[in-house]
Scaffold this motif. Structure first.
Motif, PDB file in Angstrom:
ATOM      1  N   UNK A 145      34.307  43.178  34.293  1.00  0.00           N
ATOM      2  CA  UNK A 145      33.590  43.789  35.420  1.00  0.00           C
ATOM      3  C   UNK A 145      33.740  45.304  35.451  1.00  0.00           C
ATOM      4  N   UNK A 146      32.772  45.954  36.089  1.00  0.00           N
ATOM      5  CA  UNK A 146      32.762  47.414  36.149  1.00  0.00           C
ATOM      6  C   UNK A 146      34.033  47.966  36.778  1.00  0.00           C
ATOM      7  N   UNK A 147      34.553  47.285  37.814  1.00  0.00           N
ATOM      8  CA  UNK A 147      35.745  47.809  38.472  1.00  0.00           C
ATOM      9  C   UNK A 147      36.970  47.701  37.574  1.00  0.00           C
ATOM     10  N   UNK A 148      36.964  46.723  36.673  1.00  0.00           N
ATOM     11  CA  UNK A 148      38.065  46.596  35.721  1.00  0.00           C
ATOM     12  C   UNK A 148      37.989  47.722  34.695  1.00  0.00           C
ATOM     13  N   UNK A 149      36.796  47.963  34.189  1.00  0.00           N
ATOM     14  CA  UNK A 149      36.632  49.062  33.231  1.00  0.00           C
ATOM     15  C   UNK A 149      37.042  50.393  33.863  1.00  0.00           C
ATOM     16  N   UNK A 150      36.615  50.611  35.111  1.00  0.00           N
ATOM     17  CA  UNK A 150      36.920  51.876  35.778  1.00  0.00           C
ATOM     18  C   UNK A 150      38.422  52.033  35.993  1.00  0.00           C
ATOM     19  N   UNK A 151      39.079  50.959  36.402  1.00  0.00           N
ATOM     20  CA  UNK A 151      40.528  51.015  36.608  1.00  0.00           C
ATOM     21  C   UNK A 151      41.254  51.305  35.301  1.00  0.00           C
ATOM     22  N   UNK A 152      40.825  50.655  34.245  1.00  0.00           N
ATOM     23  CA  UNK A 152      41.441  50.881  32.939  1.00  0.00           C
ATOM     24  C   UNK A 152      41.258  52.331  32.491  1.00  0.00           C
TER      25      UNK A 152
END
Length: 205
Positions: free
Chosen positions: A184-191
C-alpha cells in the motif's frame, strides 16, 4: 508502526503436519514453536537456519541449533524435532527443509511457518513461490512492539531490519524469488521516510 502492522499476515493458525521455524536473531521463533507443540497445533517441529552476520553473536552454534535447545529446555521431546543447519536465507530455509523431510521419509501437506514478526509476509510469499503445494499459515511471537524492541535490545537494528524486509517484498518478487505482494501507498511512504532518516543498513542494492 505502519510497517510492523503490514508484515503481520493476521492468519488464523490451523492445525498442521509440522511447524517450520525460520532462522533469525529472534528466539521468539522457538518460543512460538513450543507454544504450537504444547497446544497440539502441530505434532512436529523443524528448525532451519545456519548463521548470518546479524545472528552469529547471538546464536554462535547456529540458529536452528539454538532453537532446538530452547525447545528441549521447555519440554519438547527430542524425537519430534528436526533441524536444518545450512540455510543462509529464506529461500534456502524452504529448499533445505524439504530435503531434510525427504531424507527422513516424512511427508507433509501443511505447515505453520514461524518467523520473526516482520518476516511473516516475506515468508509467506517465498514459500508460495517455492513450495506452492504446501498449505500454510504464518505466525510469530508478537509482543507489543516496544516490548519486542526491548527484548532485542537495539531499536535502530530492529527498525533497519523492518525497512530491509519491506524492501525485499518488492525486490524479491521482481527477481522471481517470491510471489508479488501488494504494498500500500502508506507502507511505501513510511518506508521511504525511514530510509531518508538513515535506516539503510539492511537495504539491498
Amino acid at each position: 508502526m505502519t510497517l510492523w502492522e503490514y508484515h503481520d499476515m493476521k492468519h488464523r493458525v490451523r492445525p498442521a503436519d509440522i511447524a517450520i521455524g525460520l532462522g533469525s536473531h529472534d528466539i521468539g521463533v522457538a518460543v512460538r514453536a513450543v507454544e504450537l507443540y504444547e497446544d497440539g497445533t502441530v505434532p512436529r517441529l523443524l528448525f532451519t537456519g545456519a548463521n548470518a552476520p546479524t545472528t552469529v553473536k547471538r546464536f554462535p552454534r547456529g540458529e536452528a541449533v539454538h532453537y532446538r535447545e530452547h525447545a528441549l529446555e521447555h519440554g519438547v521431546p527430542d524425537e519430534v524435532i528436526l533441524i536444518e543447519t545450512e540455510a543462509g536465507n529464506t529461500a534456502e530455509n524452504f529448499e533445505f527443509s524439504r530435503k531434510v523431510l525427504q531424507a527422513n521419509g516424512i511427508e507433509v501437506s501443511s505447515a505453520v511457518l514461524i518467523s520473526r514478526p516482520y518476516q511473516e509476509r516475506r515468508s509467506y510469499a517465498t514459500c508460495r513461490k517455492l513450495w506452492p503445494e504446501l498449505a500454510i499459515t504464518c505466525t510469530s511471537h508478537r509482543p507489543p512492539i516496544d516490548e519486542y524492541v526491548a527484548g532485542i535490545g537495539d531499536a535502530d537494528f530492529v527498525i533497519s531490519m523492518v525497512v530491509g524486509d519491506t524492501q525485499r517484498i518488492t525486490v524479491f518478487a521482481e527477481a522471481g524469488h517470491s510471489i508479488p505482494q501488494e504494498v500500500p501507498a502508506e507502507v511505501r511512504a513510511s518506508c521511504e521516510r525511514l530510509v531518508a532518516a538513515g535506516y539503510t543498513s539492511r537495504l539491498i542494492s
